[in-house]
Design a protein around this motif. Structure first.
Motif, mmCIF file in Angstrom:
data_model
loop_
_atom_site.group_PDB
_atom_site.id
_atom_site.type_symbol
_atom_site.label_atom_id
_atom_site.label_comp_id
_atom_site.label_asym_id
_atom_site.label_seq_id
_atom_site.Cartn_x
_atom_site.Cartn_y
_atom_site.Cartn_z
ATOM 1 N N ARG A 1 0.929 -1.283 0.072
ATOM 2 C CA ARG A 1 -0.028 0.201 0.053
ATOM 3 C C ARG A 1 0.803 1.349 0.061
ATOM 4 N NH1 ARG A 1 -1.033 3.175 3.630
ATOM 5 N NH2 ARG A 1 0.045 2.142 5.404
ATOM 6 N N GLN A 2 1.927 1.285 0.790
ATOM 7 C CA GLN A 2 2.697 2.483 0.912
ATOM 8 C C GLN A 2 3.383 2.933 -0.381
ATOM 9 O OE1 GLN A 2 6.302 2.632 0.781
ATOM 10 N NE2 GLN A 2 6.860 4.533 2.130
ATOM 11 N N PHE A 3 3.961 1.712 -1.047
ATOM 12 C CA PHE A 3 4.700 2.065 -2.366
ATOM 13 C C PHE A 3 3.634 2.707 -3.406
ATOM 14 C CE2 PHE A 3 5.211 0.822 -6.779
ATOM 15 C CZ PHE A 3 6.501 1.116 -6.890
ATOM 16 N N TRP A 4 2.443 2.026 -3.700
ATOM 17 C CA TRP A 4 1.529 2.845 -4.581
ATOM 18 C C TRP A 4 1.285 4.457 -3.838
ATOM 19 C CZ3 TRP A 4 1.420 1.766 -9.139
ATOM 20 C CH2 TRP A 4 1.688 0.519 -9.633
ATOM 21 N N GLU A 5 1.120 4.626 -2.632
ATOM 22 C CA GLU A 5 1.012 5.874 -2.316
ATOM 23 C C GLU A 5 2.027 6.908 -2.263
ATOM 24 O OE1 GLU A 5 -0.132 5.577 1.795
ATOM 25 O OE2 GLU A 5 -2.193 4.924 1.639
ATOM 26 N N SER A 6 3.190 6.061 -2.110
ATOM 27 C CA SER A 6 4.484 7.249 -2.444
ATOM 28 C C SER A 6 4.814 7.546 -3.708
ATOM 29 C CB SER A 6 5.571 6.479 -1.505
ATOM 30 O OG SER A 6 6.086 5.378 -2.319
ATOM 31 N N ILE A 7 4.553 6.613 -4.750
ATOM 32 C CA ILE A 7 4.913 7.003 -5.949
ATOM 33 C C ILE A 7 4.433 7.895 -6.767
ATOM 34 C CG2 ILE A 7 6.407 4.751 -6.001
ATOM 35 C CD1 ILE A 7 4.359 3.995 -8.218
ATOM 36 N N ALA A 8 2.952 8.215 -6.231
ATOM 37 C CA ALA A 8 2.086 8.986 -6.998
ATOM 38 C C ALA A 8 2.751 10.366 -7.445
ATOM 39 C CB ALA A 8 0.932 9.489 -5.941
ATOM 40 N N SER A 9 3.599 10.966 -6.678
ATOM 41 C CA SER A 9 4.098 12.134 -7.141
ATOM 42 C C SER A 9 5.282 12.001 -8.350
ATOM 43 C CB SER A 9 4.848 12.786 -5.835
ATOM 44 O OG SER A 9 5.890 12.003 -5.280
ATOM 45 N N MET A 10 5.749 10.592 -8.394
ATOM 46 C CA MET A 10 6.694 10.220 -9.421
ATOM 47 C C MET A 10 6.229 10.122 -10.771
ATOM 48 S SD MET A 10 8.920 7.446 -7.225
ATOM 49 C CE MET A 10 9.253 7.631 -5.320
ATOM 50 N N LEU A 11 5.067 9.870 -10.748
ATOM 51 C CA LEU A 11 4.092 9.413 -11.917
ATOM 52 C C LEU A 11 3.414 10.564 -12.787
ATOM 53 C CD1 LEU A 11 2.295 6.249 -10.585
ATOM 54 C CD2 LEU A 11 4.665 6.519 -12.090
ATOM 55 N N PRO A 12 3.857 10.689 -14.149
ATOM 56 C CA PRO A 12 3.222 11.785 -14.761
ATOM 57 C C PRO A 12 1.536 11.299 -15.025
ATOM 58 C CG PRO A 12 4.441 10.353 -16.330
ATOM 59 C CD PRO A 12 4.601 9.803 -14.859
ATOM 60 N N PRO A 13 0.675 12.238 -15.502
ATOM 61 C CA PRO A 13 -0.642 11.936 -15.748
ATOM 62 C C PRO A 13 -0.749 11.109 -16.703
ATOM 63 C CG PRO A 13 -0.713 14.299 -15.366
ATOM 64 C CD PRO A 13 1.113 13.732 -15.384
ATOM 65 N N LEU A 14 -1.697 9.919 -16.815
ATOM 66 C CA LEU A 14 -1.304 8.933 -17.812
ATOM 67 C C LEU A 14 -2.625 8.898 -18.650
ATOM 68 C CD1 LEU A 14 0.308 5.971 -16.305
ATOM 69 C CD2 LEU A 14 1.267 7.512 -18.278
ATOM 70 N N ASN A 15 -2.700 8.965 -19.696
ATOM 71 C CA ASN A 15 -3.819 8.790 -20.777
ATOM 72 C C ASN A 15 -4.274 7.224 -20.531
ATOM 73 O OD1 ASN A 15 -5.509 8.071 -23.006
ATOM 74 N ND2 ASN A 15 -4.870 9.782 -24.040
ATOM 75 N N PRO A 16 -5.498 7.004 -20.325
ATOM 76 C CA PRO A 16 -5.949 5.312 -20.128
ATOM 77 C C PRO A 16 -5.585 4.553 -21.398
ATOM 78 C CG PRO A 16 -7.876 6.862 -19.368
ATOM 79 C CD PRO A 16 -6.658 7.649 -20.131
ATOM 80 N N ALA A 17 -5.546 4.984 -22.252
ATOM 81 C CA ALA A 17 -5.059 4.409 -23.767
ATOM 82 C C ALA A 17 -3.582 4.307 -23.855
ATOM 83 C CB ALA A 17 -5.574 4.983 -24.806
#
Length: 924
Positions: free
Chosen positions: A393-409
């Protein structure tokens, strides 16, 4: 050693090796000074040091009285001189120290003096352990190939060290491939009690030291008081200068209970790190006591003491007790030494038996060992503890700031990418989440799938854990159980085994566990720090390409003590500290986002799920294997010829002469500029006028962000310098290996790819604004432009500036860039001292104030007033910041020159100029 004894403390003690003289602390109680028996044990060691050296000159009676009357919450605002018995260095920090000493010899020669006056007066040992890189892995040849590569890359550096070993007195070098500096110290170099001949007598005294690595504190586990200092300070101590320090507060940690099944010493130290970071122990001693000590082996204690820099303390001290004596016997120390340690510490009141009243402490923290649970720390800081059950759980919460907005496709739209050695392509849409694209990668004839959270580095590495038999044997047993269940490490995981001592390989081999680790590709890659200091080597190119092209948040899991951004590998953005056992577990799982309690770690050949609990060894099995596999003879055999080295070391050329012959064409070793225009008198102090801000930085800026470390990018200023000197990128080596060349290091200062300079928002890396024109450029380029027009520079920063490793180049590079002052909310201990040591003024905002509250942007022009009139310790100066519209803000700031000696160092432009002038004056 003292020539007088004003307190009448001199006494004799009979030992198995004969009569020794010592300076008895209890005499202070007899004379009505104070009762040392209620002092913390670490303070008693410091007090003995003062008592023995008390001569009315370097150490005065007032110094002794001030420390003897130490009170938990009423400390005098006073500095004391500490005279360590020895100095220990590793090669990354040791090479610049040797270069500085060689440069001092050259300066003395130019001034008409005898260069041989520049010589270590305090014994120094340098252990080469930071240069081996994990270029090769997953093969039985990895160790030999990595060592061969190490010698190819570092021949010039090693030749310098061989010259130093011959040219300097009191200087020894432990060659490459022998072990990690702290483990060599723990297993061999440390005596606990030293003896030295003085005026025909044999004087016994506690072993003490300072070291050029922040994890020197590991030796505190053995009852040896020592901590990390900057290379600059270490050089001064080597040259016979006291280490001046303020009388410290001491936080006691009372341990009770014992570790539950499933918990390791690594889990314990990560818990302690978080606990004490929250408590706030920066600049303080930490001392462990209580009934729980009996439940901790000495290697367990070493794991805890090692990470004192991570919890912020100056040291993490364990007093001498029965476990200390058992460890000395178990590591093959001579019986006479063990006898001396026992008799001396008991006679001196330095032996802890748990009886009688506890020492008095500034504050006490309680910790029940029974409450420890399996734990990691990450993804960016060693004190960010995460219980194993919460890692997913903590990994996915912590990396939110590392990820750019993604297009679902996006996951389906990624085109095929040709990769060197393999092909990268999107996985089928059914397996790809919109926020976590799964990427197919062709690797060595196999197709593997990568996504966010893929563990691409699994490293059993570093001093902290890799010589603790409980976790190393545990890792071997877990590997055995996994292999027997048919499990394998995921093929995209770069695995490595880099123990702190060759003895580890001996006992793993004797226990029959090494083949199982090798079956999981945890082959021996070297005896050195490797991954923990960024020497993780390259990832396979198809994996690296997939990470780059798809902006994957890849993961490293390592048994280290540091996991700061961009430290482990530039492409790995999430790094977790874990026990060696969990390193193996995550290599098997291949991903960090796994719930080991509910999800299988893998499947056996019959398709049956295998859970981590199914292969986890019991504490009883681990201890049984330890008893059967370790014996003192292993240590005696390994350390019998510790200074000789292998044939490669012995065949290196050794330059001759008292002066080092600088080669102007060398890209590894250059004479630094610190003493080129050296005068016998220091120039007068001046206020700082018309300064510009080179960088505006946030909180917890580490020496990893400041000091050059890791690989040298081709397009960086340092890379372009090397190319211009004819060095191809394949031969760049690392910043650490080139610390003897200031031209490389200055170009890499503030060049970390994760540095966030608020002068250039939205940009990461070593970039800034050149204020006169508004141009964006590298920090190095801007600094050189400022120097050309004579504009001084400052840095603005937040809290905990300079935390992390004690890299002297974080201060040296700052000074050479032309930075005259650093204005921060708070400083980490060693880096603040290093700045002073290089003549850079550390300034601290007053409590409650910071850059934001004062409305500072970094685009102002700064004057710092109150320096020219002369400074006192912690004096306030006035900072004036003029904005472009002509308005001005003026505010006080605290000059963090904490002692009169630091004021004197600053007046001379740093420690080494002050020491050199003193040596030259004594010779005249």
């Amino acid at each position: 050693m003292t020539r007088s004894d004003p307190f009448g403390a001199k006494a004799t003690l009979e030992t198995a090796a004969g009569t020794v003289v010592y300076y008895q602390l209890s005499r202070l109680a007899e004379q009505g000074v104070s009762d040392p028996s209620r002092l913390p044990f670490s303070i008693r060691v410091l007090l003995e040091n003062l008592l023995r050296h008390c001569d009315g000159s370097l150490v005065t009676e007032e110094d002794v009285l001030a420390l003897a009357r130490w009170a938990p919450r009423d400390l005098p605002d006073r500095e004391i001189p500490f005279m360590p018995a020895r100095v220990i260095l590793q090669d990354f920090t040791g090479v610049p120290a040797v270069v500085d000493l060689a440069a001092m010899r050259s300066a003395v020669k130019r001034l008409g003096g005898d260069p041989r006056r520049i010589n270590p007066l305090v014994p120094a040992d340098l252990v080469i352990d930071h240069s081996v890189q994990v270029d090769f892995f997953g093969t039985e040849l990895a160790f030999y190939l990595n060592v061969e590569k190490e010698f190819e890359r570092n021949r010039e550096r090693y030749a310098l060290l061989r010259w130093a070993q011959k040219a300097f007195r009191n200087f020894r070098v432990v060659p490459p491939g022998t072990g990690i500096v702290h483990q060599v110290n723990l297993e061999y170099l440390a005596k606990v009690v030293q003896t030295r001949g003085v005026n025909g007598e044999v004087v016994a005294f506690p072993d003490t030291l300072v070291g050029t690595d922040s994890h020197t504190t590991m030796i505190n586990a053995l009852g040896v008081l020592g901590w990390g200092v900057g290379g600059i300070e270490a050089e001064a101590v080597m040259l016979g200068q006291p280490y001046y320090m303020r009388i410290p507060e001491v936080i006691g940690v009372r341990l009770t209970g014992h570790l539950p099944e499933g918990a390791t010493a690594t889990d314990l130290v990560l818990t302690i790190t978080q606990l004490l970071r929250k408590k706030g122990v920066v600049d303080k001693f930490v001392e462990f006591f209580g009934p729980g000590l009996r439940a901790l082996s000495l290697p367990d204690r070493a794991t805890i003491a090692n990470m004192a820099p991570e919890y912020g303390a100056t040291c993490g001290f364990f007093p001498v007790d029965e476990e200390t004596l058992a460890y000395l016997r178990g590591t093959g120390r001579e019986p006479d030494l063990v006898d001396l340690v026992e008799r001396y510490t008991k006679a001196q009141g330095l032996f802890y038996d748990g009886q009688g009243p506890d020492p008095l402490y500034t504050d006490v923290v309680e910790l029940d060992l029974g409450a420890i649970e399996p734990t990691l720390a990450g993804p960016r800081r060693p004190h960010d503890r995460v219980p194993l059950r919460e890692v997913k759980r903590q990994f996915w919460e912590s990396i939110a700031s590392m990820l750019p907005p993604l297009n679902p496709a996006q996951a389906q739209a990624v085109g095929r990418l040709e990769g060197e050695g393999g092909v990268v392509a999107p996985a089928p849409a059914a397996t790809a989440a919109p926020s976590a694209p799964a990427i197919w990668v062709s690797l060595d004839g196999q197709t593997v799938t990568l996504g966010h959270g893929a563990v691409v580095i699994a490293a059993i590495t570093s001093c902290t854990n890799t010589s603790n038999p409980s976790v190393m044997i545990g890792a071997g047993l877990l590997a055995r159980n996994a292999v027997k269940r048919g499990l394998m490490v995921k093929p995209y995981v770069k695995t490595s085994l880099a123990p702190g001592s060759p003895v580890v390989v001996d006992y793993l081999r004797r226990a029959g566990l090494l083949p199982y680790l090798e079956a999981l590709r945890f082959h021996l890659v070297g005896f050195g720090c490797t991954t923990c200091i960024g020497n993780s080597g390259p990832l396979p190119e198809p994996i690296a390409k997939a990470i780059r092209e798809h902006n994957l948040v890849a993961v490293a899991v390592l048994s280290g003590n540091r996991n700061f951004e961009a430290r482990i590998h530039p492409l790995v953005r999430a790094n977790y500290l874990a026990s060696p056992m969990l390193v193996v577990a995550y290599a098997l799982a291949g991903r960090i986002d796994i719930d080991f309690e509910r999800e299988p770690i893998g499947f056996d050949p019959n398709g049956q799920p295998v859970f981590l609990r199914d292969i986890w060894p019991s504490p009883e099995e681990i201890q049984g294997v330890i008893r059967e596999s370790l014996d003192p003879e292993m240590f005696r055999a390994r350390y019998a010829r510790v200074f000789e080295g292998d044939e490669r070391w012995r065949s290196l050329p050794v330059p001759e002469g008292d002066l080092y012959e600088w080669d102007p064409d060398s890209t590894y070793i250059q004479e630094p500029p610190f003493f080129r225009e050296f005068s016998l008198e220091p120039p007068p102090l001046q206020d700082i006028r018309g300064a510009r801000v080179l960088a505006v930085l946030g909180d917890t800026v580490t020496t990893d962000h400041i000091s050059p470390a890791g690989s040298i990018p081709v397009n960086s200023p340092a890379g372009q310098y090397l190319i211009a000197r004819g060095v191809p990128p394949a031969d760049f080596n690392t910043y650490g290996a080139r610390r003897g060349n200031h031209e490389v290091m200055i170009r890499g200062t503030f060049a970390n790819i994760r540095l966030k300079n608020m002068l250039v928002p939205g940009t990461e890396g070593g970039y800034t604004v050149y204020h006169p024109t508004g141009e964006r450029m590298t920090i190095y380029e801007a600094a050189m432009r400022y120097q050309e027009v004579g504009i001084p520079l400052i840095i603005l920063a937040g809290k905990e500036y300079g935390s992390g490793s004690s890299r002297d180049w974080a201060a040296k590079g700052t000074a050479l860039l032309g930075v005259k002052a650093v204005l921060a909310e708070s400083f980490e201990r060693i880096h603040r001292s290093n700045l002073v040591g290089m003549g850079v003024l550390p300034l601290q905002f007053r409590p409650g104030e910071n850059r934001e509250s004062l409305g500072l942007t970094g685009f102002e022009i700064y004057d710092i007033e109150g320096i020219a009139q002369g400074l006192r310790p912690r004096q306030e100066v006035i900072v004036r910041a003029r904005r472009a519209d002509g308005t001005e803000i003026a505010f006080p700031a605290i000059a963090r020159l904490d002692t009169p000696v630091e004021v004197e160092y600053y007046r001379h432009g740093g420690i080494l100029p002050a020491v050199l002038r003193r040596i030259l004056q004594e010779a005249s």
